[in-house]
Design a protein around this motif. Structure first.
Motif, mmCIF file in Angstrom:
data_model
loop_
_atom_site.group_PDB
_atom_site.id
_atom_site.type_symbol
_atom_site.label_atom_id
_atom_site.label_comp_id
_atom_site.label_asym_id
_atom_site.label_seq_id
_atom_site.Cartn_x
_atom_site.Cartn_y
_atom_site.Cartn_z
ATOM 1 N N MET A 343 0.841 -1.212 0.000
ATOM 2 C CA MET A 343 0.000 0.000 0.000
ATOM 3 C C MET A 343 0.869 1.252 0.000
ATOM 4 O O MET A 343 0.640 2.191 -0.778
ATOM 5 C CB MET A 343 -0.889 -0.036 1.244
ATOM 6 N N ARG A 347 0.766 3.686 -3.384
ATOM 7 C CA ARG A 347 -0.110 4.856 -3.247
ATOM 8 C C ARG A 347 0.310 6.035 -4.122
ATOM 9 O O ARG A 347 -0.548 6.650 -4.768
ATOM 10 C CB ARG A 347 -0.173 5.285 -1.766
ATOM 11 N N ALA A 354 -3.912 1.394 -5.040
ATOM 12 C CA ALA A 354 -3.822 1.501 -3.588
ATOM 13 C C ALA A 354 -5.196 1.288 -2.948
ATOM 14 O O ALA A 354 -5.305 0.651 -1.892
ATOM 15 C CB ALA A 354 -3.269 2.871 -3.198
#
Length: 433
Positions: A343, A347, A354
């Protein structure tokens, strides 16, 4: 995202294929596990989206009432005294200033759909002040650096996802998100101001033609709906509002669990009450906003299916374990567990990617939304932005080819946001590890 999506699928398939050839014949084969994981993820993504419809409709309906009542304009007037100091090269009465203020105001309130049009308009107006077309100005770089890390008071989308995942404390990320975004925004401003000294706006290796200067630029007023009302509140009012926001951080840290149960009911009462005081037809406007929420929830189903299936393949094949195990052993020492590492890495590259990873983590029965990892990934989603997407869209709107220090400042803010999110989650939810 095309490359990322294809790479995840191909790597998962190749790893599963290698494991298939080495399979001893006990239990399900690696390829069977891969196929079963794909089907389960596809079904789960649609179930998740259906569960999200009602919650998303509720929050977007409330925000529509707030927007119709003029809350966006109030926030814009509070920001104006600060903005004229952050952007001294932009005239206070220039349309670019109004568009930037509205963009930041929409981001603060979690109105991402409203923020993008204002942001593109701001870039177009800033380009009118740009003497070197095709090269980012200091104001553009600072504007986008703040945009990729802007302070979020109400991460409504993430709260909705947590509620749909069965969280008993869906608004528990408010203090962590606020703390992380304050840190990342501070770093974005500081880095943009520092780095602008080392990136020339007129490099000798590029043929740049000076065009209209600030004094020669014709100011084109924004439409009435795009311009903040009035000249802004007095500086002391803005300073007081900023002080209140900063004071919310220690209060929510110390009393977050006590405050959290009140947030969602209180938010509904306050926003509907605000709309009623402003003589908004709260029922009709709420329903109109709820329609948008329904459409958003349905529209994300294909994105959820794509990314959740790809992530499921990556996990079921064993590729994720091979990648994360060595890195996760290091990051886990500082509070970033292996499950949350993808993640944090994805992102800045892909918002939908994400989003899918966060959804898969908090819907994993072994993790859940109210675990330490669930709080951490929710905070990362709510307090960071898709940096490369923002730069591509906003700079592409005005044909900027030379970014100067923008990317460095934005990535510094992203890193600060990840560090701050991890730190505050360790303080508040470290006992859940």
């Amino acid at each position: 995202m095309n490359i990322i999506f294809l790479a995840i699928v191909m790597i998962a398939f190749l790893v599963a294929a290698m494991r298939q050839f080495a399979w001893s014949g006990d239990g399900q084969s690696p390829m069977e596990l891969l196929g079963a994981g794909m089907i389960k993820a596809a079904e789960g993504s649609v179930t998740l989206a259906l569960g999200l419809i009602g919650v998303m409709a509720l929050f977007l309906g409330l925000m529509k009432v707030a927007e119709a009542g003029g809350l966006l304009t109030i926030v814009a007037r509070l920001l104006r005294p600060l903005m004229v100091r952050l952007f001294p090269e932009v005239p206070a009465d220039h349309p670019a200033m109004g568009a930037m203020i509205m963009n930041f105001s929409a981001n603060v309130l979690g109105l991402g759909n409203a923020a993008t049009p204002f942001g593109i308009r701001a870039m177009q107006e800033l380009d009118r002040l740009n003497p070197y077309k095709g090269t980012a100005t200091n104001a553009m770089a600072l504007f986008l650096a703040i945009n990729t890390s802007s302070i979020t008071l109400l991460p409504t989308g993430v709260i909705a996802i947590r509620a749909a995942a069965g969280s008993t404390d869906p608004a528990g990320i408010l203090p962590t998100t606020l703390f992380a975004t304050i840190c990342s925004t501070t770093v974005a401003i500081v880095m943009a101001k520092l780095l602008q000294r080392y990136w020339s706006a007129n490099p000798a290796d590029l043929q740049i033609t000076p065009e209209k200067t600030e004094a020669e630029t014709v100011s084109v007023p924004l439409p009435e709906s795009d311009a903040p009302a009035g000249e802004g509140y007095p500086a002391w009012v803005s300073a007081l509002a900023l002080g209140i926001i900063l004071a919310m951080v220690p209060v929510t840290i110390l009393h977050g669990r006590t405050i959290a149960p009140w947030i969602i009911p209180g938010l509904m009462v306050l926003l509907l009450g605000f709309g009623a005081i402003k003589r908004v037809k709260i029922y009709e406007v709420f329903v109109e906003g709820a329609k948008d929420g329904f459409q958003v929830a349905v529209r994300i189903i294909p994105y959820l299916v794509a990314i959740l299936v790809a992530v499921a393949m990556f996990r079921a094949s064993g590729a994720l374990e091979m990648l994360i195990t060595p890195l996760g052993a290091i990051t886990n020492l500082v509070g970033l567990p292996p499950e949350a590492l993808p993640m944090a890495l994805l992102r800045p590259l892909s918002g939908s990617g994400a989003y899918g990873i966060m959804a898969s983590i908090i819907n994993d029965p072994a993790i859940g939304p109210d675990s330490y990892t669930g709080y951490l990934v929710s905070t990362l989603q709510g307090s960071t932005e898709t940096t490369f997407y923002v730069l591509a869209v906003y700079f592409g709107a005005v044909n900027i080819r030379r970014l100067r220090h923008t990317l460095a400042a934005a990535l510094s803010a992203d890193l600060a946001g990840i560090i701050a999110a991890t730190a505050i989650c360790l303080v508040l939810f470290g006992a859940l590890r």
